[in-house]
Design an enzyme around this catalytic site. Structure first.
Site, short mmCIF file in Angstrom:
data_model
loop_
_atom_site.label_atom_id
_atom_site.label_comp_id
_atom_site.label_asym_id
_atom_site.label_seq_id
_atom_site.Cartn_x
_atom_site.Cartn_y
_atom_site.Cartn_z
N GLY A 231 0.83 -1.21 0.00
CA GLY A 231 0.00 0.00 0.00
C GLY A 231 0.85 1.25 0.00
N PHE A 232 1.73 1.36 0.97
CA PHE A 232 2.64 2.50 1.12
C PHE A 232 1.90 3.81 1.34
CE2 PHE A 232 4.68 -0.58 -1.82
CZ PHE A 232 5.63 -1.07 -0.94
N ILE A 597 11.79 -4.54 20.16
CA ILE A 597 11.44 -5.26 18.93
C ILE A 597 10.60 -6.49 19.29
CG2 ILE A 597 12.37 -6.53 16.96
CD1 ILE A 597 12.81 -3.44 16.95
N LYS A 601 12.01 -10.91 12.68
CA LYS A 601 12.04 -11.13 11.24
C LYS A 601 11.27 -10.04 10.49
CE LYS A 601 11.91 -15.13 8.84
NZ LYS A 601 11.36 -16.39 8.28
N GLY A 672 7.79 1.47 10.36
CA GLY A 672 7.57 1.43 8.91
C GLY A 672 8.08 2.68 8.21
N GLU A 673 7.84 3.83 8.80
CA GLU A 673 8.22 5.08 8.13
C GLU A 673 9.72 5.34 8.25
OE1 GLU A 673 5.38 6.12 6.75
OE2 GLU A 673 4.07 5.00 8.08
MO1 MOS Z 1 1.86 4.77 5.34
S1 MOS Z 1 2.23 6.47 4.30
O1 MOS Z 1 1.82 5.12 6.91
O2 MOS Z 1 0.71 3.88 4.66
#
Ligand code: MOS
Length: 708
Positions: A231-232, A597, A601, A672-673
Site C-alpha cells: 500500500g505505502f 522489537i 524477522k 515502517g516510516e
Molecule cells: Mo503509510 S504512508 O503510513 O501507509
C-alpha cells in the site's frame, strides 16, 4: 509437504499462504454473476466534456452498462455540500489528465476493455498548469499555506552565523506502485446492504466512507480485505474509482469488479508530491548550530488540498535556539497526492539532512561528529522530554558496522581511477503514535486462542507480531494462535498507517491477554485449582468450552507529556563510476531506535524494504510529465525505474531494542516510516563524499553527477 512449512516463532504466520498462493487478494474473489468494469479516462487535462458517444460501446458484445455524468445513479452524499471533493461522474468538469469519466461494465474483462475503447468523448479544453517548479518560481502563482508558520527564537538567524549554508533541494513526484493494483469488487445484496472486497489499509475507514457516501448504516456494509499486496499509503482512502464501482453494482444489481491498470496507478490513486525546499543553516566555527530556516513548497490538486508534515523534523531534530519553518502547497491540474511511506518527513529529511551534511563539510568536520554535537536533550519545539531516544548509541553502532573509520573527509579521495568510494549518514524520525483499538479473544479448551480485530495488514506482518505478543504473554505456542483481521465486522481498529499498528493493536492484544489471564486465575480459584494451572484444565473444571473477552485499549494519558518518536540512522557506502556517473549503493547499515522489537524477522523486513525504497527515491524514481499535454510520460514499469535486485546490496539492520517506558505496555514504537525517512539524504551525502559533487535534486542520475 506440510513439514516443509513448519513455522517457528521467527516466521510469518501467513508466509506459507502467501508463497503458495492460498492467500486471496481482493481481485481473486470469484462471485456468482461477477461482472467487470473498465474505466474510460480523460485525455485532456482541464476543461469540460461536451459529449460522450457511447453508442458503439453499448452495442459491443457483453456490455451491460456505461456509467458517466450523463446517466449517473444518484449518490446521496454527492447531493450535499462538501462531502467528497471529487464527485465521480457528477459533472462535466475535468480536473486532471486521466480522470475517470465513464465506467464500462461487461460480462467479461476483455469485453469491457474492448468496449471502453469505443467510447468517444468530446471536450472543451481549457488552459491548464501541471508545472510545479515553474509555479513555485512564479510569484503570481497561487500558493496555499500548508501549515501555520513556526518560529522559535530569531527568524532567519542563520544569516548572521559564522558559517552559513543556504541551498535549495528538490524531489520529483514519486508513485507508490505496490505490486497489487488498486480496485474493488462491489456487491449489493439488497437496496441497503453492500459487501465489498477491497484493497484498503483500513476496512473500517472504507466501511465508514461507503456508509457516508451511500447513506446506509455502516453495519450494513461488509468490507473484506484480508490480504493486501502493498500500500505505502495509497490505500488509506477510498478513491472515486471505488465509488464508481459501487454505483455500478447498485444500478446493475450485480457484483462488479474493477482493477485499474498500471498506467492508471500513476494518475488516479495519489502520489508523493513533488517538493521544492530551501534550507538556511547557520553554525559557529566550533560547529554549534545557531539557526535553521526551512521553507518548503509541495504540490496539491485544484479540487482538493493535500498537505503533509514536510517541515516537522526541522523543528526538533537538532539543538538550535532559533528555528523557523514555512510550508506552502501549490494547486496544479493533476490528481490529488496522498501519503507515501514516511509522508512529509521523507521529503523534509532529504533537504535537512543534506544541508546538515553540507554544513559539516563547510566546517571541515566529520558529519557524524557534527550531528552528535548538535543532538538535543529534549524536544525544543514541543518543550517536552523524549519518551526515549538512543540516537547517540545508534550513531556509534552503525558507524562501527559500516566501517566509518574507512571514510575520508576529503571528498573524492577514496577509491581507484574508475570507482570512487564514499560514505554518507542521515537521520530519520517519525512520530510514534498509539490510537484506540479493540481486540476480541476466544480461549478454547482445546488450547487454541483466536484473536480478532478489524485492522488491515498491507505487508508488515501484523498477524505475526500480534501472535507473538499473545504467545509470550499467554505461554501458548504460535501455531495454536490465530489472528483474524481485514474484516470490518470484527472489533474496530484504526487504519494501518503512520507506523502505529503494532503500538495500537498490539496494546489491545496485550491488554486482552492480561484480562484473559486474570479471568483464568479467578476461574481457577472458583474450583480450588492453583493459580498457575493450565487454562485448558481450568476451563474444563469449570465446564466452560471457551472464554471470550473483547478488550479496548488506548493511549496512556501520561503520553501527552512526552515527545514520542522513532528514530533511524542510515549509513550508506556508495561507489560512483568516474566516467559514467553511475552510482552503486554498495553497502547499507540501517539502525532503528524504535523501542522494543517484538518480531525480529518482520522488523528486519521493514527496514530492508525501507532501504530498497530509499535506493529508488535516491537514484531512480521520478514520475515525469510532459507539461505541454499535462500527461505522465513514464507511467509504466519500463520507464519509471524502481530498484531491482542488482541495485540492492547487502543491507544490515541493527535494532537498539530498548523498551520505551511511555508509549505502550510492550515498549514498542513503530518503524515502517523511519525505514525510509532520511535514506535518500544518506545516499546523496555518500555521493558527495565519493565525488565532491553535491546533488540537491532527486533522483541522483548519472547526468547530474557528470554535469560540470
Ligand atoms: Mo503509510 S504512508 O503510513 O501507509
Amino acid at each position: 509437504m506440510k513439514d516443509l512449512f513448519l513455522i517457528d516463532e521467527n516466521d510469518r504466520v501467513d508466509g506459507v499462504d502467501k508463497v503458495t498462493g492460498k492467500a486471496k487478494y481482493f481481485a481473486e474473489y470469484q462471485l456468482p454473476g461477477l461482472t467487470y468494469g473498465v474505466l474510460v479516462t480523460s485525455t485532456i487535462t482541464k476543461g469540460k466534456i461536451t459529449a460522450i458517444d457511447s453508442k458503439a460501446a453499448s452495442n459491443a458484445p457483453g456490455v451491460l452498462a456505461i456509467l458517466s455524468h450523463l446517466n449517473k445513479p444518484s449518490v446521496p452524499a454527492y447531493e450535499q455540500e462538501g462531502g467528497a471533493k471529487l464527485k465521480i461522474f457528477y459533472t462535466d468538469e475535468i480536473h486532471f489528465n486521466g480522470q475517470p469519466i465513464a465506467l464500462v461494465v461487461a460480462d467479461t474483462f476483455e469485453r469491457a476493455t474492448y468496449a471502453a475503447t469505443l467510447v468517444k468523448v468530446s471536450y472543451n479544453e481549457a488552459i491548464f498548469n501541471t508545472n510545479f517548479e515553474a509555479s513555485v518560481m512564479d510569484s503570481q502563482a497561487k500558493k496555499l499555506q500548508g501549515q501555520p508558520p513556526y518560529k522559535r527564537g530569531i527568524e532567519n538567524a542563520y544569516k548572521t552565523a559564522d558559517v552559513q549554508v543556504e541551498q535549495v533541494y528538490t524531489i520529483p513526484i514519486e508513485t507508490h506502485n505496490p505490486m497489487e493494483l488498486h480496485g474493488i469488487i462491489a456487491d449489493w445484496k439488497a437496496d441497503d446492504k453492500l459487501t465489498v472486497y477491497a484493497k484498503t489499509q483500513g476496512v473500517k475507514s472504507t466501511q465508514n466512507t461507503l456508509a457516508n457516501t451511500f447513506k446506509i448504516p455502516a453495519e450494513n456494509i461488509q468490507v473484506n480485505s484480508e490480504f493486501v499486496g502493498g500500500g505505502f499509503g495509497m490505500a488509506l482512502r477510498t478513491w472515486p474509482l471505488e465509488i464508481a464501482t459501487v454505483m455500478a453494482s447498485k444500478q446493475l444489481k450485480k457484483p462488479v469488479k474493477l482493477v485499474i491498470t498500471r498506467n492508471q496507478m500513476f494518475t488516479m490513486v495519489g502520489n508523493r508530491p513533488a517538493a521544492y525546499q530551501k534550507i538556511g543553516l547557520g553554525a559557529t566555527k566550533e560547529g554549534k548550530i545557531t539557526g535553521i530556516s526551512h521553507t518548503a513548497f509541495g504540490q496539491t490538486s485544484t479540487y482538493e488540498t493535500f498537505t503533509e508534515g514536510v517541515v516537522g523534523m526541522t523543528k526538533f531534530m537538532y539543538d538550535s535556539p532559533n528555528v523557523n519553518t514555512n510550508y506552502y502547497v501549490v494547486p496544479l491540474d493533476m490528481g490529488v497526492p496522498i501519503w507515501m511511506r514516511g509522508p512529509g518527513e521523507a521529503t523534509g529529511a532529504f533537504a535537512l539532512e543534506s544541508a546538515i551534511d553540507e554544513m559539516a563539510y563547510a566546517l571541515n568536520m566529520d558529519p557524524l561528529e557534527f550531528r552528535v554535537k548538535n543532538d538535543p536533550e529534549k524536544d525544543l519545539a514541543q518543550n517536552k522530554p523524549f519518551s526515549s531516544k538512543n540516537v547517540k548509541e545508534a550513531y556509534a553502532l552503525g558507524a562501527e558496522k559500516i566501517g566509518w573509520t574507512n571514510r575520508k573527509q576529503q571528498p573524492g579521495s577514496n577509491g581507484d581511477g574508475s570507482w570512487k568510494i564514499g560514505y554518507g549518514v542521515s537521520v530519520g524520525v517519525f512520530n510514534a503514535g498509539r490510537g484506540k483499538a479493540s481486540v476480541k479473544g476466544v480461549l478454547n479448551t482445546d488450547g487454541r486462542l483466536l484473536l480478532q480485530s478489524a485492522v488491515s495488514d498491507i505487508g508488515p506482518g501484523t498477524g505475526t507480531a500480534m501472535t507473538l505478543i499473545a504467545s509470550r504473554l499467554m505461554g501458548i505456542r504460535v501455531e495454536k494462535i490465530t489472528f483474524e483481521l481485514g474484516d470490518s465486522s470484527l472489533p474496530p481498529a484504526p487504519s494501518q498507517g503512520g507506523s502505529s499498528t503494532l503500538s495500537t493493536v498490539g496494546s489491545a492484544v496485550n491488554d486482552l491477554c492480561v484480562a484473559l489471564k486474570k479471568q483464568i486465575t479467578e476461574l481457577a480459584a472458583k474450583v480450588n485449582m492453583e493459580a498457575n494451572a493450565h487454562f485448558t484444565e481450568v476451563l474444563q473444571k469449570n465446564n466452560l468450552p471457551s472464554i471470550e473477552i473483547t478488550q479496548q485499549s488506548q493511549a496512556n494519558p501520561e503520553a501527552k507529556n512526552y515527545a514520542i518518536y522513532s528514530f533511524s540512522i542510515h549509513f550508506v557506502q556508495v561507489k560512483v563510476h568516474q566516467l559514467t556517473g553511475v552510482v552503486k549503493v554498495s553497502k547499507v547499515v540501517s539502525v532503528a531506535d524504535s523501542g522494543k522489537i517484538i518480531s525480529p524477522k518482520t522488523a528486519r523486513s521493514q527496514m530492508v524494504g525501507g532501504a530498497v525504497g530509499g535506493i529508488g527515491m535516491a537514484l531512480t524514481e521520478e514520475a515525469i510529465l510532459d507539461h505541454r499535454y499535462g500527461k505522465y510520460i513514464n507511467n509504466n514499469f519500463g520507464d519509471y525505474h524502481v530498484p531491482v535486485h542488482a541495485d540492492v546490496p547487502e543491507i544490515e539492520t541493527i535494532f537498539i531494542d530498548k523498551p520505551d517506558p511511555i508509549i505502550n505496555p510492550m515498549g514498542a514504537k513503530g518503524m515502517g516510516e523511519i525505514a525510509l525517512i532520511g535514506f535518500s539524504a544518506a545516499v546523496a551525502n555518500a555521493v558527495f563524499n565519493a565525488t565532491g559533487k553535491r546533488v540537491r535534486s532527486l533522483p541522483i542520475t548519472p547526468d547530474k553527477i557528470l554535469e560540470a
